[in-house]
Every structure is written in C-alpha cells, then in structure tokens.
Design an enzyme around this catalytic site. Structure first.
Site, mmCIF file in Angstrom:
data_model
loop_
_atom_site.group_PDB
_atom_site.id
_atom_site.type_symbol
_atom_site.label_atom_id
_atom_site.label_comp_id
_atom_site.label_asym_id
_atom_site.label_seq_id
_atom_site.Cartn_x
_atom_site.Cartn_y
_atom_site.Cartn_z
ATOM 1 N N LYS A 195 42.208 15.032 -9.194
ATOM 2 C CA LYS A 195 41.595 14.975 -7.746
ATOM 3 C C LYS A 195 42.004 15.954 -6.966
ATOM 4 O O LYS A 195 43.167 15.982 -6.799
ATOM 5 C CB LYS A 195 41.475 13.429 -7.122
ATOM 6 N N LYS A 248 37.271 15.890 -9.949
ATOM 7 C CA LYS A 248 36.648 15.760 -8.586
ATOM 8 C C LYS A 248 37.353 16.932 -7.701
ATOM 9 O O LYS A 248 38.529 16.911 -7.619
ATOM 10 C CB LYS A 248 37.090 14.341 -8.083
HETATM 11 C C1 PBG Z 1 39.300 8.683 -0.604
HETATM 12 C C2 PBG Z 1 37.992 9.277 -1.308
HETATM 13 C C3 PBG Z 1 37.404 10.604 -1.178
HETATM 14 C C4 PBG Z 1 36.196 10.765 -1.665
HETATM 15 C C5 PBG Z 1 36.333 9.477 -2.267
HETATM 16 N N1 PBG Z 1 37.379 8.630 -2.333
HETATM 17 C C6 PBG Z 1 38.002 11.647 0.032
HETATM 18 C C7 PBG Z 1 39.163 11.994 0.252
HETATM 19 O O1 PBG Z 1 39.958 12.035 -0.818
HETATM 20 O O2 PBG Z 1 39.706 12.386 1.296
HETATM 21 C C8 PBG Z 1 35.345 11.647 -1.523
HETATM 22 C C9 PBG Z 1 34.201 11.879 -2.091
HETATM 23 C C10 PBG Z 1 33.042 12.721 -1.582
HETATM 24 O O3 PBG Z 1 33.363 13.635 -0.894
HETATM 25 O O4 PBG Z 1 31.780 12.576 -1.955
HETATM 26 N N2 PBG Z 1 39.947 8.049 -1.509
#
Ligand code: PBG
Length: 326
Positions: A195, A248
């Site tokens: 991520k 991601k």
């Molecule tokens: C945070 C989380 C995020 C997303 C899913 N879980 C954003 C972040 O890390 O700030 C993003 C999902 C998206 O942008 O569609 N735990």
C-alpha cells in the site's frame, strides 16, 4: 513474403474473442461501500459521483440490488462524525458499535454475500492516522493490539475477510494468531501488502473525513518509487498467514501487481482506488473521454497485469453493463 500477419487474428469479432487472453467478470470484483449512522440516510461523496454514504437500512438495499447484478463481495468502510473520533479509535472497539452491528445485519439478511472489513484506526482516529499516535509518532507494536481487537470484533460479527489497511509491521501475523486463538480459523485475511503513500486516496479521505490531522502517512505506507520493497512486504505477509496479497492503488502500480503475481502463488488483489475512479468520472462528465470504455479498459489492464481480484467503485456499473451475461 510475410508468413506472420498478426492482423489475421484480429480480422473479426469471433476470432478476436477466441484469442482474447484476459477477461473481466463481475465475480472478480469487490464493491467498496461507505456506512453511516442513522436511518434512511444517503449522501453522495462529492468527489465520487455515484458513490454514496449509506445508513444500514439503505446499505441493505444497495447490497440486495448488487447481488441481483451478480456482485457477491463487498468491502465495508464506516464514516464517522468528528465528534465520535478519539486518539484511541475507541469507537472501532465497541462490539455493539455501528460497524459490527451493520455486518451482523447484512450477514443475517444475506448470508451468501461475502463481507470484507477494514482494519485500521483512521476511520475512528481524531489524528486521522492508521496507527496510535504519541508525540507525533505512529506507534507500531501498540497499534497491533488495537488492530487485533478490531479484527476479533469484526470476525465475531460475521466478517468473511479481514482487510488490514494500516501497514503496521507484523500486523498480519498478529491478527492471524488472534483470530486462530479465538476459533476464527476460517476467517480470511486480505492484506494490503503493498500500500503506497498515494495522492490517489484523496476522495476516500473526503468520504470518511479521515485526512491526517498532521503530517502524512509516509512512515508506514510505501514510497511510490519502490517496487523491490513490495517483495519484502509480500514475503512477510505470506509467512504471517495472509490469504490474498493486495496492491494499492492499482493503475500507477500495474508493474507491482505483475511483480507480485510472478513471484508469489497467493491470489493477487488490486484496489482501484477513489482517485482513479474520480479522474474517470470527472473527465467523462466533461465529455473528454468515454467513461464506460475507459472503465472497462482500466479493469482489463488490472487483470492483465496479474490481479485476480479487483476492489473497485465501478463494480455496480460494470455489473449492470454485463447483466446480459448472467
Ligand atoms: C485507510 C484507507 C485508505 C483507503 C482505504 N483504507 C486511505 C488512506 O490510507 O489514507 C483508500 C481507498 C481509496 O482511496 O479508495 N486505512
């Protein structure tokens, strides 16, 4: 002489389909949904046209209509008001809270629906971070205890797949052993393995009002410049008991999806995130691109790169466009 004429395999639709290497189907998709408190509440995320925050009763309707279209997997995110947030993400640890209650209600009504949950502190944290904050630092090991408690509450509520999205070190193993010690050996973990610290999450943070109150997420989310580091994360997750490895965002990281798919045998998932959805919607609204064709091309590119599972806000409209195939 030209013995090889690749155009012969493109000469008509039947042959093109015959030689098509990849396919996207509705069963590959997980549909992310935003949950809010209340009854009969529905409000659109302004940066994500067509995506709504829904109260549990309306969420059930959304799931029902999605199931009818062939979508069978859902990923749920809670959207809380600022007043309900605190430093310790207390609201995420209430077994009778909004989130576990909604999971229970959904699983009771639609036992066939697969429900994936989110494990991280940010939806409940007044700091807007995924981990516990102390004097400006995001604590790792102290956060693990909180994440495991959240996972147990979600598993007990009926979650099929736990999705740790926090990027703390060791969380997959920590959550796996907490689940196993409590007889949840059948509950899966889809790890947010690679991520990245990405600007593509902007609209999601609007949806949850969860932007970090200070700093950024770079001490736990990965540097977009790195791909070899994703192999380290994947190896750890594999050894710690993950069932799926997720990359991601998806689009700027197709190479990472490919890399994990070639090096690991676990199924690879990709999260086609909020900013990727928003860009398509914005350009389509201006008439600058054909939104539906671009959507299908994007989903196909993620499959081609090597993901077998795609989390996408396009799930429902994609399923609608394929309804004739059901
Ligand atoms: C945070 C989380 C995020 C997303 C899913 N879980 C954003 C972040 O890390 O700030 C993003 C999902 C998206 O942008 O569609 N735990």
């Amino acid at each position: 002489m030209m013995p090889q004429r690749p155009r012969r395999n493109r000469k008509n639709a039947v042959i093109r389909e015959m030689v098509q290497e990849n396919h996207v189907s509705t069963s590959d998709l997980i549909y992310p949904l935003f949950l809010i408190e209340g009854k009969n509440k529905k409000n659109e995320v302004s940066s994500m046209p067509g995506i709504f925050r829904l109260s549990t009763d309306l969420l059930l309707k959304e799931i029902e209509s999605s199931l009818q279209l062939g979508i069978r997997s859902f990923c749920l995110f809670p959207s809380l008001t600022d007043a309900s947030k605190d430093q310790y993400a207390t609201k995420g640890l209430n077994p009778k809270g909004l989130y576990p209650s909604a999971i229970r209600t959904i699983k009771k009504r639609f036992p066939e629906a697969v429900i994936m949950t989110d494990v991280a502190m940010d939806p409940y944290s007044s700091d807007g971070h995924d981990g516990l904050v102390k004097e400006g630092e995001i604590l790792n090991d102290e956060t693990l205890e909180i994440l495991a408690e959240m996972a147990l509450i979600q598993a007990d509520a009926g979650a099929d797949i736990i999705g740790p999205s926090d990027m703390m070190d060791g969380r997959v193993g920590f959550i796996r052993s907490a689940l196993d010690d409590n007889n949840f050996t059948n509950v899966s973990i889809m790890s947010y393995t690679a991520k990245y610290a990405s600007a593509f999450y902007g609209p999601f943070r609007d949806a949850l009002d969860s932007a970090p109150k200070f700093g950024d997420k770079k001490t736990y989310q990965m540097n977009p410049a790195n791909s070899r580091e994703a192999l380290i994360e994947a190896e750890l997750d594999l050894n710690e008991g993950a069932d799926f490895l997720m990359v991601k965002p998806a689009l700027s990281y197709l190479d990472v999806i490919h890399l994990l798919n070639t090096n690991f045998t676990l199924p690879i998932a990709a999260y086609n995130v909020s900013g990727e959805y928003a860009m398509v919607k914005a350009a389509a609204a201006k008439g600058w691109i054909d939104g539906e064709k671009v959507r299908d091309e994007i989903l196909m590119s993620i499959k081609r790169a090597g993901a077998s599972v795609i989390l996408t806000y396009f799930a429902k409209e994609f399923a609608k466009s394929r309804k004739h195939e059901l």
